[in-house]
Design a protein around this motif. Sequence first.
Motif, mmCIF file in Angstrom:
data_model
loop_
_atom_site.group_PDB
_atom_site.id
_atom_site.type_symbol
_atom_site.label_atom_id
_atom_site.label_comp_id
_atom_site.label_asym_id
_atom_site.label_seq_id
_atom_site.Cartn_x
_atom_site.Cartn_y
_atom_site.Cartn_z
ATOM 1 N N MET A 164 0.822 -1.203 0.000
ATOM 2 C CA MET A 164 0.000 0.000 0.000
ATOM 3 C C MET A 164 0.862 1.262 0.000
ATOM 4 O O MET A 164 0.505 2.269 -0.616
ATOM 5 C CB MET A 164 -0.937 -0.009 1.207
ATOM 6 N N ARG A 165 2.016 1.194 0.656
ATOM 7 C CA ARG A 165 2.915 2.356 0.627
ATOM 8 C C ARG A 165 3.413 2.610 -0.800
ATOM 9 O O ARG A 165 3.576 3.762 -1.215
ATOM 10 C CB ARG A 165 4.103 2.134 1.571
ATOM 11 N N GLY A 166 3.678 1.522 -1.530
ATOM 12 C CA GLY A 166 4.081 1.678 -2.926
ATOM 13 C C GLY A 166 2.999 2.338 -3.752
ATOM 14 O O GLY A 166 3.272 3.229 -4.568
ATOM 15 N N LEU A 167 1.746 1.930 -3.554
ATOM 16 C CA LEU A 167 0.630 2.536 -4.270
ATOM 17 C C LEU A 167 0.406 3.982 -3.811
ATOM 18 O O LEU A 167 0.079 4.856 -4.616
ATOM 19 C CB LEU A 167 -0.635 1.719 -4.051
ATOM 20 N N ALA A 168 0.583 4.227 -2.518
ATOM 21 C CA ALA A 168 0.358 5.568 -1.973
ATOM 22 C C ALA A 168 1.272 6.596 -2.626
ATOM 23 O O ALA A 168 0.877 7.758 -2.824
ATOM 24 C CB ALA A 168 0.572 5.556 -0.463
ATOM 25 N N LEU A 171 -0.512 7.630 -5.735
ATOM 26 C CA LEU A 171 -1.733 8.392 -5.496
ATOM 27 C C LEU A 171 -1.442 9.816 -5.026
ATOM 28 O O LEU A 171 -2.208 10.741 -5.324
ATOM 29 C CB LEU A 171 -2.604 7.681 -4.459
ATOM 30 N N SER A 172 -0.362 10.001 -4.295
ATOM 31 C CA SER A 172 -0.062 11.322 -3.743
ATOM 32 C C SER A 172 0.674 12.226 -4.728
ATOM 33 O O SER A 172 0.648 13.452 -4.574
ATOM 34 C CB SER A 172 0.765 11.182 -2.462
ATOM 35 N N SER A 173 1.315 11.638 -5.759
ATOM 36 C CA SER A 173 2.170 12.440 -6.640
ATOM 37 C C SER A 173 1.631 12.626 -8.049
ATOM 38 O O SER A 173 2.105 13.491 -8.783
ATOM 39 C CB SER A 173 3.564 11.799 -6.731
ATOM 40 N N THR A 193 -5.365 3.727 6.476
ATOM 41 C CA THR A 193 -4.691 4.899 7.053
ATOM 42 C C THR A 193 -3.617 5.426 6.099
ATOM 43 O O THR A 193 -3.486 6.641 5.901
ATOM 44 C CB THR A 193 -4.059 4.531 8.406
ATOM 45 N N ILE A 194 -2.860 4.520 5.488
ATOM 46 C CA ILE A 194 -1.828 4.932 4.524
ATOM 47 C C ILE A 194 -2.476 5.580 3.303
ATOM 48 O O ILE A 194 -2.009 6.606 2.796
ATOM 49 C CB ILE A 194 -0.980 3.718 4.110
ATOM 50 N N LEU A 195 -3.564 4.991 2.819
ATOM 51 C CA LEU A 195 -4.298 5.562 1.692
ATOM 52 C C LEU A 195 -4.804 6.963 2.026
ATOM 53 O O LEU A 195 -4.705 7.890 1.206
ATOM 54 C CB LEU A 195 -5.465 4.648 1.328
ATOM 55 N N SER A 196 -5.324 7.127 3.221
ATOM 56 C CA SER A 196 -5.855 8.427 3.649
ATOM 57 C C SER A 196 -4.752 9.478 3.685
ATOM 58 O O SER A 196 -4.952 10.634 3.267
ATOM 59 C CB SER A 196 -6.511 8.302 5.024
#
Length: 355
Positions: A164-168, A171-173, A193-196
């Motif tokens: 999920m951190r890899g996907l995050a 999503l954030s950039s 929580t990481i997605l949020s």
Amino acid sequence: MREYTRLPLGRHSLLQSYNNFRCRATTIFAWVQLRTHYTSSNHLTMNCSSQKASFGSGGSIEPISDDEDFHLFKPLVGPILTRKILCIKCNDPEARSIELCNVHLNAVASRRLGDILGQSTQVQVLTFYKCNFDVIGLCAGLKNTKGVKDINFTEINFGDVAKMRGLAAILSSNPRLEYIKLKDCGIGPASITILSEALSNRSRDMQRIRWLNLSGNNFGNNALDDLVQALNTKQNEVRTLDLRGCGIGLKGCASLSRLLENQESSLSYLNLNDNSIDDDSVINLSNSLAKNTKLTWLYLDGNEEITTRGCSAMLKLLCDEASIKGILHSNHTLKYLGYYSSSQLTSAANGSLGI
């Protein structure tokens, strides 16, 4: 006089003739496909050599030939999808989407595909359905993408926090991202929580997130506070939120109520089917919708604990017949309210009318 071959009319003879014809057709198709491969491969090589400079300043793709990529991907995804990947590698303006379904990619192919997709400025839609691949490797390359608008992962395991951190990071950039679908991906509270955090970290000059589907992830109530906080920021303007089968109950509905009470929220579609919502949960939602002027669709199907009491609360929200003022100030925006059995609606309506 011209002689004609007489076709046998027996059942087995006809079947044999059909099989012979099918065999010849398959051979001809394979020959045509082989010629098409070489023609397309040469064409793609020429195009790639002339378009490599179009990837921009985000970093150039690794110097791997098209033949090497073809031989890497063809055994894994087949020749058609392989040629699509090569078109994406060439930044072909017509290659705007890719869909992978039920394919297995090893670690090398996963990272390579991520690098190719990450460098493309033309691809806008990514769809991965029931695929088995190295998620961390794919995301490592994808984090460089700047043009993707729609990310669709279905039945891809993101339960691991590292994944999920890899996907995050994507999503954030990604500045153009608008639509996110992570359906049946085994996402738990920690991953939510990481997605949020990723959604909250999007800068205001980026495109707003407008569509979020997290259905089929049984993360429960605890992580919804973080998600609602992220969705209430100005970086996000989610209009469609799909939370089917997420294990949401009373506490989760209390969190969602804060989103519905926010006058700046753009949410117009909320799907809460197949959760653990009861009468008290529905009352919480109905109270938060009293002054909501945006939500048009609310789905509550499959929540078996909702009884006539919950239905009555929603009917009162839509039309409070206690007084003319009550009718005037009822919610007139909500157009669709899930599905209840006819007996529940009849009982609730009769109760509100004093029958």
